[in-house]
Design a protein around this motif. Sequence first.
Motif, PDB file in Angstrom:
ATOM      1  N   ASN A  90       0.807  -1.206   0.000  1.00 56.83           N
ATOM      2  CA  ASN A  90       0.000   0.000   0.000  1.00 56.83           C
ATOM      3  C   ASN A  90       0.849   1.269   0.000  1.00 56.83           C
ATOM      4  OD1 ASN A  90      -1.887   1.969   2.016  1.00 56.83           O
ATOM      5  ND2 ASN A  90      -2.840   1.049   0.219  1.00 56.83           N
TER       6      ASN A  90
ATOM      7  N   LEU B 224      -9.166   4.256  -4.034  1.00 52.38           N
ATOM      8  CA  LEU B 224      -9.198   3.026  -3.251  1.00 52.38           C
ATOM      9  C   LEU B 224      -7.961   2.769  -2.368  1.00 52.38           C
ATOM     10  CD1 LEU B 224     -11.361   0.952  -2.763  1.00 52.38           C
ATOM     11  CD2 LEU B 224     -10.342  -0.473  -4.526  1.00 52.38           C
ATOM     12  N   PRO B 225      -6.728   2.966  -2.900  1.00 52.86           N
ATOM     13  CA  PRO B 225      -5.574   2.720  -2.021  1.00 52.86           C
ATOM     14  C   PRO B 225      -5.594   3.627  -0.787  1.00 52.86           C
ATOM     15  CG  PRO B 225      -4.870   2.888  -4.297  1.00 52.86           C
ATOM     16  CD  PRO B 225      -6.311   3.299  -4.266  1.00 52.86           C
TER      17      PRO B 225
ATOM     18  N   TYR C 221      -8.282   4.737   0.628  1.00 48.23           N
ATOM     19  CA  TYR C 221      -9.319   4.220   1.521  1.00 48.23           C
ATOM     20  C   TYR C 221      -8.717   3.209   2.484  1.00 48.23           C
ATOM     21  CZ  TYR C 221     -13.040   1.072   2.991  1.00 48.23           C
ATOM     22  OH  TYR C 221     -13.869   0.273   3.724  1.00 48.23           O
ATOM     23  N   TYR C 222      -7.845   2.344   1.927  1.00 49.76           N
ATOM     24  CA  TYR C 222      -7.236   1.333   2.790  1.00 49.76           C
ATOM     25  C   TYR C 222      -6.176   1.923   3.709  1.00 49.76           C
ATOM     26  CZ  TYR C 222      -9.881  -2.232   0.445  1.00 49.76           C
ATOM     27  OH  TYR C 222     -10.912  -2.990  -0.020  1.00 49.76           O
TER      28      TYR C 222
ATOM     29  N   GLY D 122      -6.918   4.664   5.240  1.00 50.57           N
ATOM     30  CA  GLY D 122      -7.736   5.362   6.224  1.00 50.57           C
ATOM     31  C   GLY D 122      -7.783   6.863   6.014  1.00 50.57           C
ATOM     32  N   VAL D 123      -7.497   7.302   4.791  1.00 52.35           N
ATOM     33  CA  VAL D 123      -7.578   8.739   4.498  1.00 52.35           C
ATOM     34  C   VAL D 123      -9.063   9.125   4.394  1.00 52.35           C
ATOM     35  CG1 VAL D 123      -7.012  10.526   2.799  1.00 52.35           C
ATOM     36  CG2 VAL D 123      -5.388   8.686   3.275  1.00 52.35           C
TER      37      VAL D 123
ATOM     38  N   ARG E  96      -9.274  12.250   0.208  1.00 48.25           N
ATOM     39  CA  ARG E  96      -8.786  11.353  -0.831  1.00 48.25           C
ATOM     40  C   ARG E  96      -9.480  11.633  -2.157  1.00 48.25           C
ATOM     41  NH1 ARG E  96     -12.013   6.856   1.975  1.00 48.25           N
ATOM     42  NH2 ARG E  96     -13.579   6.406   0.416  1.00 48.25           N
TER      43      ARG E  96
ATOM     44  N   ARG F 134      -3.960   5.568 -10.013  1.00 48.21           N
ATOM     45  CA  ARG F 134      -4.177   4.787  -8.797  1.00 48.21           C
ATOM     46  C   ARG F 134      -2.849   4.326  -8.201  1.00 48.21           C
ATOM     47  NH1 ARG F 134      -7.452  -0.676  -9.371  1.00 48.21           N
ATOM     48  NH2 ARG F 134      -5.476  -1.271 -10.368  1.00 48.21           N
TER      49      ARG F 134
ATOM     50  N   LYS G 267     -10.849   0.423  12.154  1.00 51.39           N
ATOM     51  CA  LYS G 267     -12.191   0.873  12.527  1.00 51.39           C
ATOM     52  C   LYS G 267     -13.209  -0.101  11.946  1.00 51.39           C
ATOM     53  CE  LYS G 267     -11.051   4.872  10.925  1.00 51.39           C
ATOM     54  NZ  LYS G 267     -11.174   6.169  10.279  1.00 51.39           N
TER      55      LYS G 267
ATOM     56  N   ASP H 201     -17.255   2.904  10.477  1.00 44.44           N
ATOM     57  CA  ASP H 201     -17.326   4.344  10.284  1.00 44.44           C
ATOM     58  C   ASP H 201     -18.057   4.586   8.981  1.00 44.44           C
ATOM     59  OD1 ASP H 201     -13.973   5.038   9.013  1.00 44.44           O
ATOM     60  OD2 ASP H 201     -15.453   3.516   8.507  1.00 44.44           O
TER      61      ASP H 201
ATOM     62  N   ASP I  45     -17.242   5.800   6.247  1.00 46.83           N
ATOM     63  CA  ASP I  45     -16.531   5.455   5.031  1.00 46.83           C
ATOM     64  C   ASP I  45     -16.661   3.981   4.692  1.00 46.83           C
ATOM     65  OD1 ASP I  45     -15.503   7.482   3.644  1.00 46.83           O
ATOM     66  OD2 ASP I  45     -13.413   6.911   3.983  1.00 46.83           O
TER      67      ASP I  45
ATOM     68  N   GLU J 274     -18.486   2.244   1.486  1.00 49.81           N
ATOM     69  CA  GLU J 274     -17.813   1.257   0.641  1.00 49.81           C
ATOM     70  C   GLU J 274     -18.688   0.011   0.492  1.00 49.81           C
ATOM     71  OE1 GLU J 274     -14.984   1.713  -0.930  1.00 49.81           O
ATOM     72  OE2 GLU J 274     -14.835  -0.321  -1.711  1.00 49.81           O
TER      73      GLU J 274
ATOM     74  N   ARG K 227      -8.019  -5.420  -4.738  1.00 47.34           N
ATOM     75  CA  ARG K 227      -8.055  -4.741  -3.444  1.00 47.34           C
ATOM     76  C   ARG K 227      -6.854  -5.149  -2.590  1.00 47.34           C
ATOM     77  NH1 ARG K 227     -13.065  -2.467  -1.903  1.00 47.34           N
ATOM     78  NH2 ARG K 227     -14.740  -2.908  -3.365  1.00 47.34           N
TER      79      ARG K 227
ATOM     80  N   ALA L  79      -3.999  -6.332  -3.754  1.00 53.59           N
ATOM     81  CA  ALA L  79      -2.762  -5.849  -4.356  1.00 53.59           C
ATOM     82  C   ALA L  79      -2.506  -4.390  -3.998  1.00 53.59           C
ATOM     83  CB  ALA L  79      -2.812  -6.016  -5.873  1.00 53.59           C
ATOM     84  N   ILE L  80      -3.556  -3.593  -3.906  1.00 55.37           N
ATOM     85  CA  ILE L  80      -3.314  -2.179  -3.622  1.00 55.37           C
ATOM     86  C   ILE L  80      -3.387  -1.885  -2.138  1.00 55.37           C
ATOM     87  CG2 ILE L  80      -4.070  -1.402  -5.885  1.00 55.37           C
ATOM     88  CD1 ILE L  80      -6.682  -0.665  -4.679  1.00 55.37           C
ATOM     89  N   GLY L  81      -3.372  -2.922  -1.310  1.00 53.02           N
ATOM     90  CA  GLY L  81      -3.119  -2.654   0.100  1.00 53.02           C
ATOM     91  C   GLY L  81      -4.198  -3.026   1.089  1.00 53.02           C
ATOM     92  N   ALA L  82      -5.243  -3.749   0.658  1.00 47.62           N
ATOM     93  CA  ALA L  82      -6.234  -4.180   1.633  1.00 47.62           C
ATOM     94  C   ALA L  82      -5.674  -5.351   2.428  1.00 47.62           C
ATOM     95  CB  ALA L  82      -7.516  -4.615   0.931  1.00 47.62           C
TER      96      ALA L  82
ATOM     97  N   GLN M 122      -9.406  -6.635   6.449  1.00 48.55           N
ATOM     98  CA  GLN M 122     -10.313  -5.669   5.819  1.00 48.55           C
ATOM     99  C   GLN M 122     -11.228  -6.361   4.820  1.00 48.55           C
ATOM    100  OE1 GLN M 122      -7.153  -2.969   4.689  1.00 48.55           O
ATOM    101  NE2 GLN M 122      -8.045  -1.328   5.909  1.00 48.55           N
TER     102      GLN M 122
END
Lengths: 238, 415
Positions: A83, A107-108, A110-111, A113-114, A119, A155, B2, B5, B7, B11, B320, B322-325, B329
């Motif tokens: 991330n 999306l990145p 979001y993960y 926590g921004v 964001r 992204r 969290k 929340d 957000d 989602e 998801r 791959a980009i950091g989930a 989560q």
Amino acid sequence: MTLIELQGINKTYNNGQPLHVLKGIDLNIDRGEFVSIMGASGSGKSTLLNILGILDNYDTGTYMLNGNLIKDLSETQAADYRNRMIGFIFQSFNLISFKTAVENVELPLYYQGVPRKKRHEMAMDYLERLGLGQWANHFPNQMSGGQKQRVAIARALITKPEIILADEPTGALDSKTSVEVMQLLKQLNKQQGITIIVVTHEGGVANETDKIIHIKDGMIGQIEENTSHNAWGGSVIK
Amino acid sequence: MKWFDKDTFREILDSISRNKSRSLLTGFGVFWGVFMLMLLSGGGQGFKNLITKEFEGFAQNSGFVFANQTSKPYKGFKKGRSWDLNLADVERLRNLVPELELVTGTVNLWSRKIVRDDIVATFSVRGCTSEYAQIECPQMRYGRYITEADNAQERKVCVIGKRVYNELFPNGGDPCGQRISVDGAYYTVVGVDWNEGSVSIMANTSQCVVIPINQARRAYNMGNKITLLCFTGKEGVVMSDITPRVREVVARAHYLDPTDEQGVMMFDSQLIFGIIDNLFNGISFLVWLIGLGTLIAGVIGVSNIMMVSVKERTTEIGIRRAIGATPNQVLGQIISESIVLTLVAGMGAIVLSVLILAGVEMALTEEGILKAAFQVSFGLAVLATSLLTVLGVAAGIMPALRAMGIKPVDAMRDK
């Protein structure tokens, strides 16, 4: 300064017949380099990229990323590295189809926590820089391949990563947009100093990069300095 | 991390609302389960209320005695002898059967000529005490019931039943204070009893003119005679246990065989209430069995479709990741999606079934008075909602674990 340091990386897939894909890879990539990894299909280049992107594990050897040993990380740690440190660009764009361009770019964050509002602003900013401002609220299937890839690049950029890993970024694009995408990557490398590693089997794409790493049968063959962009007799993207 | 929340919720909501057909299919199973459960339990309850309504106003542990021709010879008397209950029997039961809470008598007369102005009708007359209200509870639409003072002073007042009121007062309105003639004697109307229970002792209340018992005895020259003995047991007393004692007490005083079940006719409400209770316990058991079964089938459906959807979303989840989930989560997202889906579908079902039940109630409402409550209770709705949340988690667990197992490389493999 060395950003990526690979030493004796071995990787074997054990699906039925063991397949020794990477056979002792030693590789150093410095911060700010624009590198391509070339090889025939089955040469292990995608596996190498997956290991560099912490999407896959390796069996033996060491992988230092920015001074951190990347080995046997928990999924959560790996997710965090991906991330914050790495931006991915895929051949098939890999945008989420039910999200708009701007939501995909968000999306990145979001993960991370921004907060939503922040964001969103950042994502809009990046899309505008890539000339996609008016496409922000379009879904991926309403955009052309080049536009989708630029969304994917936005992204990848939004977390301000150290490295961008691009797996055949032009594989699904026509030559004109391929040139545009490569120009964009080149520009990002020159202007923002982001380290970019491109995996490709196209000479013309590799020729746009400053260094070409040839990989053959799981081993590094030749490392070609290409600052003059004359590889393959100055081959261009077909 | 969290867990809740705005957000995260957005989602989840996005994932659900932008895959409409998938979400609809998934939610429908739960929707149908809850809808059936609510409708059946409301319907079952309403049906029970409707039946119970027929017995309404009757004290659940009441009993009645009335005189009949004897069927057994006793102490030199032939069988087939006629006899009458009298006021002394009330005192006897009060004194000799301590398990009884209340004992009272009534005088009943049938086919009496009731006149108001130029309207002539035929109805029953019941003379009773104020205590009779505890045997058959009146629902006063207007005015009041017979009181102790009415009896003590032998007032010429009456309480009329619903059908009597409708016939004598076709224009409606409060009839209290107006006078009607019962067999030529004038009585002042003091109340209207709206009780419509179709179970009636001697005469249906809705077709009765109720007057004070002492007035009735005097008007019809009955002396101490009464038609019916009514009593209720103290709390916890089982009626069938004391009926032989009651019969014996009455029989002794009138020189009747204490085992003459035909001569001393007795009837107790507990018997019938017991049968009905059993019947409806069975029905509500079935309702819950069917409802819960449907609901569980729905939840399994949700789990199943979520499973397929996770499979279908391998690429999305891989991206998801791959980009950091983090795996957690992803787990949280799938379970939350499941909870939100089940809750929304379930609550929709609750709302729809409540509306339908309300419609049924509206259709059954006559002159502003509800015949039977069909509505599910608020508690049941809350219970169903919390049950849904639990089921939502349960339905989401398997698919979520599978989603958690998706590696980011899987996303790229699907090229």
